[in-house]
Design a protein around this motif. Structure first.
Motif, PDB file in Angstrom:
ATOM      1  N   ALA A  45       0.809  -0.987   0.033  1.00 21.18           N
ATOM      2  CA  ALA A  45       0.176   0.060   0.038  1.00 21.18           C
ATOM      3  C   ALA A  45       0.869   1.188   0.239  1.00 21.18           C
ATOM      4  O   ALA A  45       0.393   2.550  -0.292  1.00 21.18           O
ATOM      5  CB  ALA A  45      -0.940   0.094   1.035  1.00 21.18           C
ATOM      6  N   CYS A  46       1.959   1.254   0.357  1.00 18.33           N
ATOM      7  CA  CYS A  46       3.052   2.575   0.402  1.00 18.33           C
ATOM      8  C   CYS A  46       3.764   2.617  -0.857  1.00 18.33           C
ATOM      9  O   CYS A  46       4.502   3.401  -0.913  1.00 18.33           O
ATOM     10  CB  CYS A  46       3.704   2.125   1.880  1.00 18.33           C
ATOM     11  N   ASN A  47       4.028   1.554  -1.695  1.00 20.90           N
ATOM     12  CA  ASN A  47       4.858   1.218  -2.547  1.00 20.90           C
ATOM     13  C   ASN A  47       4.632   2.001  -3.764  1.00 20.90           C
ATOM     14  O   ASN A  47       4.115   1.467  -4.767  1.00 20.90           O
ATOM     15  CB  ASN A  47       5.168  -0.235  -2.909  1.00 20.90           C
ATOM     16  N   GLU A  48       4.877   3.381  -3.868  1.00 20.30           N
ATOM     17  CA  GLU A  48       4.230   4.275  -4.954  1.00 20.30           C
ATOM     18  C   GLU A  48       4.830   4.159  -6.196  1.00 20.30           C
ATOM     19  O   GLU A  48       4.629   3.856  -7.521  1.00 20.30           O
ATOM     20  CB  GLU A  48       4.546   5.753  -4.405  1.00 20.30           C
ATOM     21  N   GLU A  49       6.243   3.650  -6.171  1.00 21.76           N
ATOM     22  CA  GLU A  49       7.061   3.668  -7.265  1.00 21.76           C
ATOM     23  C   GLU A  49       6.664   2.285  -8.241  1.00 21.76           C
ATOM     24  O   GLU A  49       6.650   2.202  -9.279  1.00 21.76           O
ATOM     25  CB  GLU A  49       8.529   3.458  -6.866  1.00 21.76           C
ATOM     26  N   ILE A  50       6.681   1.066  -7.346  1.00 26.29           N
ATOM     27  CA  ILE A  50       6.475  -0.177  -8.116  1.00 26.29           C
ATOM     28  C   ILE A  50       4.876  -0.740  -8.072  1.00 26.29           C
ATOM     29  O   ILE A  50       4.439  -1.257  -9.161  1.00 26.29           O
ATOM     30  CB  ILE A  50       7.286  -1.312  -7.349  1.00 26.29           C
ATOM     31  N   ALA A  51       4.257  -0.182  -7.100  1.00 22.31           N
ATOM     32  CA  ALA A  51       2.598  -0.779  -7.191  1.00 22.31           C
ATOM     33  C   ALA A  51       1.794   0.555  -7.040  1.00 22.31           C
ATOM     34  O   ALA A  51       1.120   0.856  -5.907  1.00 22.31           O
ATOM     35  CB  ALA A  51       2.479  -1.438  -5.844  1.00 22.31           C
ATOM     36  N   THR A  52       1.960   1.267  -8.307  1.00 23.78           N
ATOM     37  CA  THR A  52       1.484   2.678  -8.215  1.00 23.78           C
ATOM     38  C   THR A  52      -0.288   2.494  -7.833  1.00 23.78           C
ATOM     39  O   THR A  52      -0.585   3.350  -6.911  1.00 23.78           O
ATOM     40  CB  THR A  52       1.546   3.436  -9.362  1.00 23.78           C
ATOM     41  N   SER A  53      -0.709   1.684  -8.399  1.00 24.25           N
ATOM     42  CA  SER A  53      -2.314   1.714  -8.478  1.00 24.25           C
ATOM     43  C   SER A  53      -2.545   1.332  -6.909  1.00 24.25           C
ATOM     44  O   SER A  53      -3.719   2.001  -6.488  1.00 24.25           O
ATOM     45  CB  SER A  53      -2.863   0.745  -9.229  1.00 24.25           C
ATOM     46  N   TRP A  54      -1.848   0.468  -6.325  1.00 26.72           N
ATOM     47  CA  TRP A  54      -2.241   0.178  -4.888  1.00 26.72           C
ATOM     48  C   TRP A  54      -1.761   1.351  -3.852  1.00 26.72           C
ATOM     49  O   TRP A  54      -2.745   1.740  -3.112  1.00 26.72           O
ATOM     50  CB  TRP A  54      -1.211  -0.881  -4.468  1.00 26.72           C
ATOM     51  N   PHE A  55      -0.938   2.246  -4.080  1.00 26.89           N
ATOM     52  CA  PHE A  55      -0.607   3.171  -3.319  1.00 26.89           C
ATOM     53  C   PHE A  55      -1.798   4.250  -3.609  1.00 26.89           C
ATOM     54  O   PHE A  55      -2.300   4.732  -2.564  1.00 26.89           O
ATOM     55  CB  PHE A  55       0.675   3.895  -3.858  1.00 26.89           C
ATOM     56  N   VAL A  56      -2.009   4.687  -4.822  1.00 25.54           N
ATOM     57  CA  VAL A  56      -3.332   5.452  -5.027  1.00 25.54           C
ATOM     58  C   VAL A  56      -4.497   5.090  -4.471  1.00 25.54           C
ATOM     59  O   VAL A  56      -5.119   6.062  -3.713  1.00 25.54           O
ATOM     60  CB  VAL A  56      -3.542   5.719  -6.678  1.00 25.54           C
ATOM     61  N   PHE A  57      -4.756   3.858  -4.527  1.00 28.89           N
ATOM     62  CA  PHE A  57      -6.070   3.338  -3.910  1.00 28.89           C
ATOM     63  C   PHE A  57      -6.203   3.522  -2.502  1.00 28.89           C
ATOM     64  O   PHE A  57      -7.241   4.014  -2.032  1.00 28.89           O
ATOM     65  CB  PHE A  57      -6.257   1.958  -4.393  1.00 28.89           C
ATOM     66  N   HIS A  58      -4.959   3.335  -1.650  1.00 29.74           N
ATOM     67  CA  HIS A  58      -4.981   3.265  -0.242  1.00 29.74           C
ATOM     68  C   HIS A  58      -4.768   4.747   0.269  1.00 29.74           C
ATOM     69  O   HIS A  58      -5.009   4.993   1.444  1.00 29.74           O
ATOM     70  CB  HIS A  58      -3.901   2.409   0.195  1.00 29.74           C
ATOM     71  N   ASN A  59      -4.169   5.658  -0.603  1.00 30.46           N
ATOM     72  CA  ASN A  59      -3.648   6.832   0.016  1.00 30.46           C
ATOM     73  C   ASN A  59      -4.120   8.074  -0.616  1.00 30.46           C
ATOM     74  O   ASN A  59      -4.664   9.154   0.133  1.00 30.46           O
ATOM     75  CB  ASN A  59      -2.142   7.034   0.043  1.00 30.46           C
ATOM     76  N   ALA A  60      -4.702   7.883  -1.821  1.00 27.77           N
ATOM     77  CA  ALA A  60      -5.151   9.286  -2.451  1.00 27.77           C
ATOM     78  C   ALA A  60      -6.770   9.033  -3.060  1.00 27.77           C
ATOM     79  O   ALA A  60      -7.287   9.827  -3.522  1.00 27.77           O
ATOM     80  CB  ALA A  60      -4.283   9.523  -3.741  1.00 27.77           C
ATOM     81  N   PHE A  61      -7.248   7.708  -3.101  1.00 24.76           N
ATOM     82  CA  PHE A  61      -8.425   7.664  -3.263  1.00 24.76           C
ATOM     83  C   PHE A  61      -9.386   7.356  -2.309  1.00 24.76           C
ATOM     84  O   PHE A  61      -9.608   6.542  -1.308  1.00 24.76           O
ATOM     85  CB  PHE A  61      -8.501   6.123  -4.133  1.00 24.76           C
ATOM     86  N   ASP A  62     -10.297   8.579  -2.139  1.00 28.47           N
ATOM     87  CA  ASP A  62     -10.981   8.780  -0.893  1.00 28.47           C
ATOM     88  C   ASP A  62     -12.569   8.169  -0.844  1.00 28.47           C
ATOM     89  O   ASP A  62     -13.295   8.276   0.065  1.00 28.47           O
ATOM     90  CB  ASP A  62     -11.260  10.263  -0.726  1.00 28.47           C
ATOM     91  N   CYS A  63     -12.881   7.361  -2.063  1.00 21.92           N
ATOM     92  CA  CYS A  63     -14.235   6.930  -2.190  1.00 21.92           C
ATOM     93  C   CYS A  63     -14.361   5.640  -1.345  1.00 21.92           C
ATOM     94  O   CYS A  63     -13.344   5.029  -1.269  1.00 21.92           O
ATOM     95  CB  CYS A  63     -14.371   6.325  -3.665  1.00 21.92           C
ATOM     96  N   ILE A  64     -15.460   5.727  -0.407  1.00 23.47           N
ATOM     97  CA  ILE A  64     -15.733   4.358   0.330  1.00 23.47           C
ATOM     98  C   ILE A  64     -16.409   3.523  -0.670  1.00 23.47           C
ATOM     99  O   ILE A  64     -15.937   2.216  -0.668  1.00 23.47           O
ATOM    100  CB  ILE A  64     -16.693   4.876   1.412  1.00 23.47           C
ATOM    101  N   GLU A  65     -17.375   3.836  -1.272  1.00 22.60           N
ATOM    102  CA  GLU A  65     -18.116   2.865  -2.208  1.00 22.60           C
ATOM    103  C   GLU A  65     -17.706   3.336  -3.583  1.00 22.60           C
ATOM    104  O   GLU A  65     -17.623   4.736  -3.877  1.00 22.60           O
ATOM    105  CB  GLU A  65     -19.634   3.164  -2.269  1.00 22.60           C
ATOM    106  N   PHE A  66     -17.331   2.450  -4.595  1.00 25.94           N
ATOM    107  CA  PHE A  66     -16.460   2.840  -5.776  1.00 25.94           C
ATOM    108  C   PHE A  66     -16.776   1.910  -6.942  1.00 25.94           C
ATOM    109  O   PHE A  66     -17.097   0.737  -6.623  1.00 25.94           O
ATOM    110  CB  PHE A  66     -15.148   2.987  -5.576  1.00 25.94           C
ATOM    111  N   SER A  67     -16.634   2.499  -8.091  1.00 29.27           N
ATOM    112  CA  SER A  67     -16.627   1.420  -9.286  1.00 29.27           C
ATOM    113  C   SER A  67     -15.138   1.481  -9.967  1.00 29.27           C
ATOM    114  O   SER A  67     -14.409   2.388  -9.739  1.00 29.27           O
ATOM    115  CB  SER A  67     -17.626   1.900 -10.246  1.00 29.27           C
TER     116      SER A  67
END
Length: 295
Positions: free
Chosen positions: A101-123
């Motif tokens: 969840a903290c690996n911005e460089e290698i797992a960017t989508s996981w980093f964004v999802f956990h840190n910058a994506f504020d939706c609780i319910e989402f598509s």
């Protein structure tokens, strides 16, 4: 930033043990130093690429950016290998999830999802918009294609979505991801032919207090006193990584205070936590495993 490094394969049960064991034997296993990687690891060519990626993305191993790119176990990888090589304990799963969840460089989508994506319910559309917005904030980066973001989204969902409501990418890809045990995402319903998902707080019994302490210490940047709100709202914090609200964070802090590791100060409008233990991130993890062995 890196997208679609997983070759569309999420982590499969047994993969991390396979990777950690073979890297310890031969750091160049993915380069063929121990023989054909497909034969040594017992998986197909694309799965070999995927496993190599996941070993780095979860913080278990590292490799140089140039030269002979062998993998070596990180301090975290060595600690898990010595104490829980089959990744059976929830604390081990929480740790590799946190690293992911903290690996911005290698797992960017996981980093964004956990840190910058504020939706609780989402598509998926919500996630696509968020990724593009995030990349635009870094003008030197190219926005990934829709297919790459979509593949990352499906892989991310299959990383955490419980098996009973799991959205399988491929009918043959039916081997559950070990991180589904954390239960951080659940499927809600279909709306206009889109699946709607929800972020879910991790259950208290799944996140060990010593692992919470380790993460708080790692994310403190050497500060002995932290605002409690920072444990909920800051990037890479305990709350963001495990979908925790203020109430759950405070419950964890009071248990850590009772154990003598921190001091919670909620007078005069301060609302801060003081780290009183001298233990490091790694010390907390090792103590977690020591206590398990005493049971």
């Amino acid at each position: 930033m890196k997208f679609r490094g997983h070759e569309t394969f999420s982590i499969r049960k047994g993969w991390l043990n396979k990777g950690i064991k073979n890297i310890e034997k031969c750091p160049g296993v993915f380069l063929g130093d121990a023989g054909n990687p497909m034969d040594v690891l017992g998986i197909g060519a694309n799965m070999v690429k995927s496993l190599r990626y996941w070993m780095l993305a979860t913080g278990i191993a590292s490799e140089p950016l140039s030269g002979h790119r062998v993998q070596t176990l990180t301090e975290l990888g060595k600690t898990i290998y010595d104490n829980d090589p089959y990744f059976e304990e929830s604390g081990s799963l929480c740790l590799i999830h946190y690293e992911l969840a903290c690996n911005e460089e290698i797992a960017t989508s996981w980093f964004v999802f956990h840190n910058a994506f504020d939706c609780i319910e989402f598509s998926e559309d919500d996630f696509q918009i968020s990724i593009r917005k995030y990349v635009r904030m870094n003008p030197e980066r190219n926005i990934p294609g829709e297919r790459s973001i979509s593949d990352d989204f499906k892989c991310l969902i299959n990383t955490y979505n419980h098996k009973q409501i799991k959205a399988v990418i491929d009918p043959e890809d039916n081997i559950e991801n070990p991180l589904t045990e954390l239960g951080l995402i659940e499927y809600l319903y279909n709306k206009n032919n889109e699946r709607i998902y929800k972020k879910v707080m991790i259950k208290e019994e799944v996140l060990p207090d010593l692992i919470s302490l380790a993460i708080i210490i790692k994310n403190s940047n050497g500060n002995r006193e932290l605002k409690i709100a920072s444990l909920v709202k800051d990037d890479k914090c305990l709350g963001k990584a495990f979908n925790l609200d203020m109430i759950r964070i405070i419950n964890i802090l009071y248990r850590l205070e009772k154990a003598g590791y921190v001091k919670v100060i909620r007078t005069a409008g301060l609302d801060v936590v003081e780290i009183t233990t001298e233990m490091s991130y790694t010390d907390c993890i090792k103590l977690y495993y020591e206590k398990l062995n005493q049971i």
